[in-house]
Design an enzyme around this catalytic site. Sequence first.
Site, short mmCIF file in Angstrom:
data_model
loop_
_atom_site.label_atom_id
_atom_site.label_comp_id
_atom_site.label_asym_id
_atom_site.label_seq_id
_atom_site.Cartn_x
_atom_site.Cartn_y
_atom_site.Cartn_z
N ASP A 125 0.83 -1.21 0.00
CA ASP A 125 0.00 0.00 0.00
C ASP A 125 0.86 1.26 0.00
O ASP A 125 2.04 1.23 0.39
CB ASP A 125 -0.97 0.01 1.19
CG ASP A 125 -0.25 -0.10 2.54
OD1 ASP A 125 0.72 -0.86 2.64
OD2 ASP A 125 -0.67 0.59 3.49
N GLU A 192 0.06 -1.19 5.83
CA GLU A 192 1.07 -0.61 6.72
C GLU A 192 0.75 0.85 7.00
O GLU A 192 0.85 1.32 8.12
CB GLU A 192 2.47 -0.73 6.10
CG GLU A 192 3.60 -0.45 7.07
CD GLU A 192 4.06 1.01 7.12
OE1 GLU A 192 4.84 1.33 8.00
OE2 GLU A 192 3.62 1.81 6.28
ZN LIG Z 1 6.56 2.60 4.15
#
Ligand SMILES: [Zn+2]
Length: 494
Positions: A125, A192
């Site tokens: 992501d 994340e």
């Molecule tokens: Zn990162």
Amino acid sequence: MLLTPFNILIVFVVLLLFLLAFLLVRTATFARPFDQVEALEGLPVDMQVVAEHLSAAIRCETYATGPADTPNRQGLLGLHRLLEELYPRLHATLKRELINEFSLLYTWEGAQPGLPAVLFMAHQDVVPVEPASLPDWTYPPFEGRIADGFVWGRGAIDIKNQVVTLFEAVEGLLKAGFQPQRTIYLAFGHDEETGRGGGAEAMAALLQERMVTLAAVLDEGGMIANGILAGVKEPVAMVGTGEKGYLTLELSVKGQPGHTARPPAHTAIGVLAGALSRLEASPLPAHVSALRPLFRSVGGSAPFFTQMAFANLWLFGGTVKRRLEADPSTNAVVRTTAAISMIQAGLRDNILPAQASAMVNFRLLPGDSIAAVCDYVRQVIRDERVHFECVEDKAWEASPTSPVDGPAFHCLETTTRRVFGNISVAPYLVAGATDARKYVPLGENVYRFSPVVMEPADLNRMHGTNERIAVVALEMMVKFYADLLPAWSEMQVA
Ligand SMILES: [Zn+2]
């Protein structure tokens, strides 16, 4: 001997010379020694091809959307398809598992599966792009334009570069007929940036359930700092060997609602403001020695007086502390910081507030536990009217510090020098949070480092405008992973 002024002067001068000699000897023996290594020939890498692959990965829009941070299904599945298409050998040899729909866990079974495995990670992501910043982008952020020697776009440096170059390295090693000794895992989370826990956390839990132990883990975090450390002119590979803990406290004060024409001496807002101002005025103690390992490794690249100060903190500790505290980025490395980040109170200008509350975000230095910080807050506030509690899911301890004297760090250091020349490789504490901490229960050698050179001007591009990576930097990354993957998979562990 007579105590004449002359004799006293002689004694004084001799003592001074002894002190000076002592300081100089300590300074000269302070640096951590390291072996010179030969440059690496390594895998042949066609960097233009790698750049095109990264460009295609950037075109998959993998940022989360909406208030619930919903994963971008189309973008993530598009990236999965792309990876399958670009890396056929890897997909034919490694076992691929989808965790929580979007996270990718690959297993490259080693010839000795009984040995602790190693794990390389990155996240799929990216952060979204602020619409207001669009006109400032030289090239559109999701076009993946290759121009002026760079690949441009969101994720170019954080951190699709790492995803793509890890795949390139494995594909290249397979082509060269490499077979690992330890099992190698590649783990690519999908959340994340939003910290939702469906990616790295779930993969770490799954591996733990399977009783996997890890001899070494590599995640993003540090980079090769060029001109970023004050006074250090040569590049330094900063390897995150630990990361700070996290704690958000909600402070609240109840008040008696009523007419502002007859106010009490202190309203709820006044009481809370007093507590907050006491917190800001009494920071937690600084631990300057936390930076000693870094400066030991930087060695001769640091200015002489900086080296002398860190080698002799017993004498220069106070001066060093004042300098480090003056800059927020170094202050963050030597103490648990507190940031008052939100405040809420009051309904109208003529009503006494019934409640006032604030959020204070702490970043914990290893050694400062959550319980100890709460005690400190209680002592500093010294006011029973102020209540505070931990915000759910927003409290974790600092990670343990990974060793720098074992084979895992040694391999990392050697590979870095083989690829980037004989530069300093220095351990440091990551002030932010990374997904790497999720793997800490599986092994103690958890390192946070991307093999990319960063200059001061590059820092704002991360999560910012005009994110980009040099095409030549991609070649170095592939060479780095193609050297470290075998080194870690074959290293001897006592
Ligand atoms: Zn990162």
